[in-house]
Scaffold this motif. Structure first.
Motif, PDB file in Angstrom:
ATOM      1  N   ASP A 134      -9.098  32.150 -24.745  1.00 59.17           N
ATOM      2  CA  ASP A 134      -9.187  32.474 -23.312  1.00 59.17           C
ATOM      3  C   ASP A 134      -8.036  33.423 -22.986  1.00 59.17           C
ATOM      4  N   LYS A 135      -8.243  34.681 -23.316  1.00 55.09           N
ATOM      5  CA  LYS A 135      -7.171  35.677 -23.168  1.00 55.09           C
ATOM      6  C   LYS A 135      -6.777  35.864 -21.713  1.00 55.09           C
ATOM      7  N   LEU A 136      -7.748  35.767 -20.823  1.00 55.99           N
ATOM      8  CA  LEU A 136      -7.458  35.921 -19.400  1.00 55.99           C
ATOM      9  C   LEU A 136      -6.492  34.835 -18.939  1.00 55.99           C
ATOM     10  N   LYS A 137      -6.758  33.600 -19.328  1.00 54.36           N
ATOM     11  CA  LYS A 137      -5.893  32.483 -18.940  1.00 54.36           C
ATOM     12  C   LYS A 137      -4.495  32.654 -19.520  1.00 54.36           C
ATOM     13  N   TYR A 138      -4.415  33.084 -20.773  1.00 52.53           N
ATOM     14  CA  TYR A 138      -3.126  33.332 -21.436  1.00 52.53           C
ATOM     15  C   TYR A 138      -2.338  34.396 -20.683  1.00 52.53           C
ATOM     16  N   HIS A 139      -2.975  35.500 -20.376  1.00 50.65           N
ATOM     17  CA  HIS A 139      -2.304  36.588 -19.669  1.00 50.65           C
ATOM     18  C   HIS A 139      -1.862  36.151 -18.267  1.00 50.65           C
ATOM     19  N   GLN A 140      -2.738  35.430 -17.578  1.00 50.44           N
ATOM     20  CA  GLN A 140      -2.402  34.986 -16.226  1.00 50.44           C
ATOM     21  C   GLN A 140      -1.242  33.999 -16.233  1.00 50.44           C
ATOM     22  N   LYS A 158      -4.245  41.151 -18.367  1.00 47.91           N
ATOM     23  CA  LYS A 158      -5.561  41.038 -17.746  1.00 47.91           C
ATOM     24  C   LYS A 158      -5.455  40.187 -16.489  1.00 47.91           C
ATOM     25  N   SER A 159      -6.235  40.552 -15.488  1.00 44.23           N
ATOM     26  CA  SER A 159      -6.246  39.790 -14.247  1.00 44.23           C
ATOM     27  C   SER A 159      -7.681  39.546 -13.827  1.00 44.23           C
ATOM     28  N   LEU A 160      -7.868  38.496 -13.050  1.00 46.09           N
ATOM     29  CA  LEU A 160      -9.206  38.144 -12.580  1.00 46.09           C
ATOM     30  C   LEU A 160      -9.616  39.090 -11.471  1.00 46.09           C
ATOM     31  N   LYS A 161     -10.726  39.783 -11.693  1.00 41.37           N
ATOM     32  CA  LYS A 161     -11.232  40.709 -10.687  1.00 41.37           C
ATOM     33  C   LYS A 161     -12.464  40.092 -10.045  1.00 41.37           C
ATOM     34  N   ILE A 162     -12.378  39.886  -8.772  1.00 39.88           N
ATOM     35  CA  ILE A 162     -13.482  39.249  -8.046  1.00 39.88           C
ATOM     36  C   ILE A 162     -14.322  40.327  -7.364  1.00 39.88           C
ATOM     37  N   ALA A 163     -15.600  40.335  -7.681  1.00 41.27           N
ATOM     38  CA  ALA A 163     -16.512  41.284  -7.051  1.00 41.27           C
ATOM     39  C   ALA A 163     -17.471  40.521  -6.144  1.00 41.27           C
ATOM     40  N   PHE A 164     -17.533  40.924  -4.924  1.00 40.27           N
ATOM     41  CA  PHE A 164     -18.424  40.274  -3.968  1.00 40.27           C
ATOM     42  C   PHE A 164     -19.754  41.024  -3.958  1.00 40.27           C
ATOM     43  N   ASN A 165     -20.719  40.500  -4.678  1.00 37.17           N
ATOM     44  CA  ASN A 165     -22.023  41.148  -4.791  1.00 37.17           C
ATOM     45  C   ASN A 165     -22.976  40.510  -3.783  1.00 37.17           C
TER      46      ASN A 165
END
Length: 204
Positions: A134-140, A158-165
């Motif tokens: 879980d590279k995202l979790k590690y980076h965060q 890496k960061s969590l990018k939230i897209a509102f679709n």
């Protein structure tokens, strides 16, 4: 006497022009120096011993407090808990390399919180291997400790990018009405009044 020997060794590892301190594989370097001076072999290099680490950091603080890049590769470091005074004694460090040590969790880095790190290298540590799932979790997790971090293991964290679709329904304007007046019979007298009002207003 041993402190003076350690100081001599550290001074030789400092690159003044670049403000870089290369303390990688220190135990090996001390053993190599012992070939010339057996006293170097008496220095017990242990980066998991708070007394040794504090002695080293105070030497650095007294001789090159402006160091900006610190390399601690290949020193058998299991946790940075012994480095709690690093941010105070060497507050200008922005680049830190901990390659090929034994750090297993981002929590092992919390003692360094407060350093204005721009770059951190942890390649070769168990924490990187564990973070592959879980590279995202590690980076965060690392970024949470060092908010100013711009480079982790050679790449941007890496960061969590939230897209509102959210689908947006097409809207149509309501059909135009022929007149604002609900009762057409009222339109003529009211229109006459409005015209007369503006005529009077314009002449004044």
């Amino acid at each position: 006497e041993l402190k003076e020997l350690l100081k001599t060794g550290l001074v030789s590892m400092y690159q003044a022009g670049a403000n870089v301190l290369m303390v990688d594989g220190l135990a090996g370097k001390m053993q190599a120096a012992a070939a010339q001076d057996p006293q170097y072999g008496k220095i017990a290099v242990d980066f998991n011993d708070v007394r040794f680490v504090n002695t080293m950091l105070h030497i650095c603080h007294e001789n090159f407090p402006q160091v900006a890049s610190l390399c601690l590769d290949s020193n058998g470091i299991a946790s940075m808990s012994c480095f709690g005074s690093l941010a105070t004694l060497l507050p200008s460090i922005q680049n830190l390399s901990l390659v090929n040590n034994a750090i297993s969790s981002p929590a092992d880095l919390k003692a360094l919180q407060g350093l204005p790190l721009r770059e951190l290298r942890l390649t070769g540590n168990p924490v990187v291997k564990a973070g592959e799932a879980d590279k995202l979790k590690y980076h965060q997790s690392v970024k949470a400790i060092f908010p100013s971090l711009a480079n982790l293991d050679g790449e941007e964290p890496k960061s969590l990018k939230i897209a509102f679709n959210i689908p947006v329904a097409a809207k149509q304007l309501p059909a135009s009405q022929p007149s604002f007046f609900e009762q057409p019979a009222l339109q003529a007298p009211i229109q006459q009044f409005v015209n007369q009002y503006f005529k009077t207003y314009d002449t004044n």
